[in-house]
Design an enzyme around this catalytic site. Sequence first.
Site, short mmCIF file in Angstrom:
data_model
loop_
_atom_site.label_atom_id
_atom_site.label_comp_id
_atom_site.label_asym_id
_atom_site.label_seq_id
_atom_site.Cartn_x
_atom_site.Cartn_y
_atom_site.Cartn_z
N HIS A 155 1.69 2.06 -3.54
CA HIS A 155 0.62 2.85 -4.16
C HIS A 155 0.73 4.32 -3.74
O HIS A 155 0.62 5.23 -4.56
CB HIS A 155 -0.74 2.33 -3.71
CG HIS A 155 -1.18 1.06 -4.36
ND1 HIS A 155 -1.17 0.88 -5.73
CD2 HIS A 155 -1.68 -0.09 -3.83
CE1 HIS A 155 -1.64 -0.33 -6.01
NE2 HIS A 155 -1.95 -0.94 -4.88
N GLU B 280 0.82 -1.22 0.00
CA GLU B 280 0.00 0.00 0.00
C GLU B 280 0.85 1.26 0.00
O GLU B 280 0.47 2.28 -0.59
CB GLU B 280 -0.97 -0.01 1.18
CG GLU B 280 -1.96 -1.18 1.19
CD GLU B 280 -2.81 -1.28 -0.06
OE1 GLU B 280 -2.90 -0.29 -0.82
OE2 GLU B 280 -3.37 -2.36 -0.31
N HIS C 204 3.58 6.20 -5.28
CA HIS C 204 3.25 6.45 -6.68
C HIS C 204 2.35 7.69 -6.78
O HIS C 204 2.59 8.59 -7.59
CB HIS C 204 2.55 5.22 -7.26
CG HIS C 204 2.39 5.23 -8.74
ND1 HIS C 204 1.86 4.16 -9.44
CD2 HIS C 204 2.67 6.18 -9.68
CE1 HIS C 204 1.84 4.45 -10.73
NE2 HIS C 204 2.31 5.68 -10.90
#
Length: 600
Positions: free
Chosen positions: A393, A390, A396
């Site tokens: 993510h 996570e 990103h």
Amino acid sequence: MSAILRSREEIPQEYKWKLEDIFSNDTEWENVFKETERLVSVAAKYQGKLSEGPELFVECLEWADQLSLNLEELFTYARMRRDEDNRISHYQGMTDRATMLSVQAGSALSFIVPEILAISDERFSQIRSDSRLNFYGHYLDNILRQKEHVLSLAEEKILAEASEMAAAPSTIFSMANDADLKIGTIHDEEDNQIELTKGNFIKYMESSDRRVRKDAFTTLYAAYGRQINTWAAMLNASVKAEVFYGRVRRYNSAIQSALDDDNVPLSVYDALIETVHAYLPQFHRYLALRKRALGVDELHMYDIYVPFVKEMDAHISFEEAKSIVRDGLAPLGEDYLNVLDEGYSSGWIDVYENIGKTSGGYSWGTYGSHPYVLLNHQDTLDSLFTLAHEMGHSLHTYFSNKNQQHLYAGYKIFVAEVASTLNESLVMRHMIDTTDDKKMKAYLINHYLEQFRGTVFRQTMFAEFEKEIHAAVERNESLTAEYLSKIYKDLNLKYFGSEIVLDDEIAMEWSRIPHFYNGFYVYKYATGFSAATALAQQIIDEGQPAVERYIEFLSSGGSDYPIELLRHAGVDMETPEPVQKALDVFIRLLDQLEALTIAQ
């Protein structure tokens, strides 16, 4: 942690996220809600006038972007507040209001694309020649690419108005699955009665006590089985909605409609399934090793998650997990690690499970705030990798938001799983390489192989299931509970082979998979895992040049098509090579694990 599920008030503040960084309080949310209602009403200023010239054209796109940004903040805050405890009606109501406003906004915005496409080529070229339109180049190219699938203004307005109804199966499933479903109780290894939840299910499936594993397995599926026809009706309605949208937009199938949003050819989806099929004998070899290592006469579905290595202490606190993840991500450089540290210390993460909290894990947030991570940490190795996943993510999102304007900051789901899985890959490599304990090394390799099982083999099986059930609806067949269970059991037989006993309960596993309510999403886990495996190897082999390409990829957001972004980063998903390379790693790991288990 206590075996008794705690209320949210009992969770220490340092383990909760800070949603105040989106809105300081609900009153501020209400103020933005009112302003957004006003913005929706501005649509009349632009509708029917986009061909007048570049000034009004750009002003309209800026209005649409601001409206989108407001809606993102309103819905994200309300839904994440609801996710803290799904039983709280106030945040259920705020989420519903944000959803309804999004539908109204979608209706108000629905004129833009049809109107752009209605402008004559000559006039559009004149408007686009204005330098103020340069920024919108990729956005406009993407609209023109899908021209044949965009309907008239009136039809697009109807589709926008219908979107809330189309989302109803997913909403109902979420409430039934997260707020209302009571699974039951089992007895743990010490014969303590504990409440089985979706959050702790895997923990008990990893138990070295086979009785505990079997009890968790049968208790979970008994709960879903009691409502099996209801789950089938929900999924049937969801698939029908996706088939409807594909048909009215003049696609040959729902799958082509879904893939076209990412500009991904159907050949990529089909090649994934075909390539994984070719490696199924190696997966069966892995299952045979699992059966031998566990010393069981029959391998059952409830034996899939337990680690091979017995008596291995895999208890990892959240603080330890943060440290291990940081060390594993060191190859990505100090800039990356500094952002990771900020996420650890600045209210990004909601750590522990509480009564009513949404299960699983995700990364979310808004363009105007930092990213957020929802966890249900269980002090297991799997939870450690969920943290790594996570945060991949979230970083990103962080780099995309930092380097792109809002229009291009959002990245497509096709590339979304690359960053998360690359994090997992680097952390796993670090843990395997830094231990001299053969039992721990075997344990870690087993866990890595489980990532392949869960992310490549399992998600590809899910992808094949989705393709089958959508095709069935397109043939005007009904997705009854019996039909869905038969399709699902047959696929399990294909993927798991003769090495395992297919317990009857596994046929209804489809009933508890939330991703099936977001059609043709799951295949991206497998393609993302494959791309991430290739990129991680490049980072290890090349060092800084590969890191720079990777950070550029993270920073690109949605400024190009997903396959192009990955190609620039160093992998070509239009070939089977990335999936093959990932599964070749699976074989090498399996070789190592066989040698280690034999040596023991």
